[in-house]
Enzyme design. Structure first.
Site, mmCIF file in Angstrom:
data_model
loop_
_atom_site.group_PDB
_atom_site.id
_atom_site.type_symbol
_atom_site.label_atom_id
_atom_site.label_comp_id
_atom_site.label_asym_id
_atom_site.label_seq_id
_atom_site.Cartn_x
_atom_site.Cartn_y
_atom_site.Cartn_z
ATOM 1 N N ARG A 116 -0.991 -8.649 -36.039
ATOM 2 C CA ARG A 116 0.076 -9.274 -35.199
ATOM 3 C C ARG A 116 -0.546 -10.319 -34.190
ATOM 4 O O ARG A 116 0.032 -10.335 -33.235
ATOM 5 C CB ARG A 116 1.407 -8.536 -34.682
ATOM 6 C CG ARG A 116 1.830 -7.683 -35.912
ATOM 7 C CD ARG A 116 3.061 -6.915 -35.382
ATOM 8 N NE ARG A 116 4.405 -7.775 -35.642
ATOM 9 C CZ ARG A 116 5.599 -7.328 -35.309
ATOM 10 N NH1 ARG A 116 5.467 -6.272 -34.661
ATOM 11 N NH2 ARG A 116 6.618 -8.121 -35.458
ATOM 12 N N LYS A 134 19.634 -7.725 -33.997
ATOM 13 C CA LYS A 134 18.255 -7.679 -33.040
ATOM 14 C C LYS A 134 17.642 -8.956 -33.108
ATOM 15 O O LYS A 134 17.371 -9.361 -32.124
ATOM 16 C CB LYS A 134 17.422 -6.378 -33.156
ATOM 17 C CG LYS A 134 16.248 -6.393 -32.571
ATOM 18 C CD LYS A 134 15.504 -5.101 -32.965
ATOM 19 C CE LYS A 134 14.678 -5.395 -34.083
ATOM 20 N NZ LYS A 134 13.234 -6.030 -34.138
#
Ligand code: EPZ
Length: 419
Positions: free
Chosen positions: A121, A22
């Protein structure tokens, strides 16, 4: 709401093939925007994050099609479009359209990315790199980048961010002049992106090191590329076999990328046989794993943060006391509360857990809250004798292709329950 039913306590035995990575394919899909013509991705995982990125490529005017596991992208007809909050919600990987759109069109307007809730993040390191390359950035609820000329630069990353390194690469490959990235991320997914870009005509050197040099080229050309196996999915199956007991051959697993995962498992008593075409992992039901003295997540080649939750689940069943420290993300212990419901003895203190292994875990109804955490709860449920249910299927689908089917093929009593 869908869940996964598991009747735990069965050993796993057999052979499975590994899906494509991924975290390797997502940046390559963003990079395909730079390539006028049809690029074909072989061994591409059919997972929700890939489909989300493919849908954004289509929104940007690229032609996208699946042909028996091969994802074809032709970005010749692509054009700049604003990517709104909904577009950007599904995966963190779409932040890489910031670099790709800027490099291709000289402009990008996109909302902040979504992805697993495992910390704040921020994207400051992405913006630092693009500004150094001459991109004018305006950041509010939307990130806007525009530039007339992208010119090579010297960039020193304060932290080896995977995504920021990848975004810098996407802009630098078509920049005028030479770019040098220092303290760049060395994850295999960065290495694979560099190889992909070089095969498309880019000139990147220092691959695999923290110092990348990119000589800008005029254009890139279409190519066929085979996505490498997913090292974190391989690591997850390894922890599943060790939790449930048994023996399995993971065809295609790349030993070199899993060194920092295999070493502590061998020290804990897991048995490995390493081959050129895969990894055999074994634990007999009688031989309980020993505790991990101390595991600390670090940038590659250190222990990967994406394996931390799975190791907490394993530590819960191991003989002795394990200490696991998370240094990459500030909120990545979502599994602790769920494992404690099963009888695990885990003490959480800021970014560290102390895990006192118990002989067995009790089956439970468990709530997954992020991609790797949900996989880790399945690992724990495989070991717990009795009926467990794991919610969070939507997270699992983001990164694991055929996870339930593969575990069933190894002998697990596991089913999707659409509820
Ligand atoms: C990639 O995320 C992976 N995701 C993550 O995998 C993986 O955990 C991570 O790299 C670390 O290996 C994808 O590739 C899609 P980072 P990324 O930038 O690029 C901070 C999974 O489960 N940071 O290396 O977002 C950040 O907050 C996912 O597959 C900044 O402060 O990781 C974090 O604390 C989860 N500013 C740390 O750096 C920035 O501008 C590592 O982030 C960027 C990052």
């Amino acid at each position: 709401m869908a869940c996964i039913q598991i009747s735990g306590g069965c050993p796993l035995c057999g052979e499975i093939g590994l899906q494509g990575s991924k975290n390797a394919v997502l940046p390559m899909l963003a990079a395909s925007l730079l390539i006028p013509g049809e690029t074909r991705f072989f061994h591409c995982p059919d997972i929700a994050d890939v489909r989300a990125m493919a849908a954004l490529l289509q929104k940007l005017g690229a032609a996208v099609s699946w042909d028996k596991g091969v994802l074809c992208v032709n970005a010749a007809g692509a054009h700049p479009v604003v990517l709104n909050e909904k577009d950007m919600a599904d995966t963190r990987g779409c932040i890489l359209f910031l670099g790709a759109l800027t490099a291709r069109f000289g402009q990008a307007r996109l909302a902040h990315p979504g992805g697993c809730v495992i910390g704040k993040r921020p994207v400051d390191l992405h913006l630092l790199a693009l500004k150094a390359l001459g991109v004018v950035i305006e950041e509010s609820e939307v990130i806007c980048g525009r530039t007339k000329l992208v010119s090579g630069a010297e960039i020193v990353f304060p932290f080896p961010s995977v995504g920021a390194t990848q975004n810098a690469l996407l802009v630098a490959v078509l920049a005028a002049g030479t770019t040098r990235l220092h303290n760049a991320a060395k994850e295999p997914e960065v290495v694979h992106l560099c190889h992909f870009l070089n095969m498309a005509g880019a000139k990147i050197s220092g691959i695999g090191t923290a110092h990348l040099e990119i000589e800008g080229v005029g254009k890139l050309h279409p190519l066929d590329y085979t996505i490498p196996p997913d090292r974190i999915v391989a690591g997850t199956y390894i922890t599943a076999v060790l939790a449930a007991g048994g023996k399995a051959f993971l065809k295609g697993a790349d030993v070199g990328e899993l060194f920092s995962v295999i070493e502590p498992l061998k020290a804990a008593g897991a048995e490995f046989h390493l081959f050129a075409d895969g990894i055999l992992v074994k634990r007999s039901a009688k031989a309980r794993l020993r505790a991990f003295d101390y595991i600390k997540t670090e940038p590659y080649p250190g222990f990967p943060t994406d394996m931390q939750s799975q190791f907490v689940a394993l530590a819960a069943l191991s003989d002795g006391v394990s200490i696991i420290e998370e240094t990459i993300f500030e909120a990545r212990f979502g599994v602790v509360s769920e494992l404690k419901k099963m009888g695990a003895k885990i003490y959480l203190n800021e970014n560290k857990v102390v895990v006192e292994g118990v002989l067995s875990l009790s089956p439970e109804t468990l709530i997954g809250r992020d991609l790797r955490g949900t996989a880790a709860l399945l690992v724990a449920a495989l070991a717990a004798k009795g009926e467990s249910r794991v919610f969070g299927v939507e997270y699992l689908m983001r990164g694991y292709e055929g996870f339930v089917e593969n575990l069933k093929a190894l002998g697990a009593r596991i089913e999707f329950d659409a509820l």
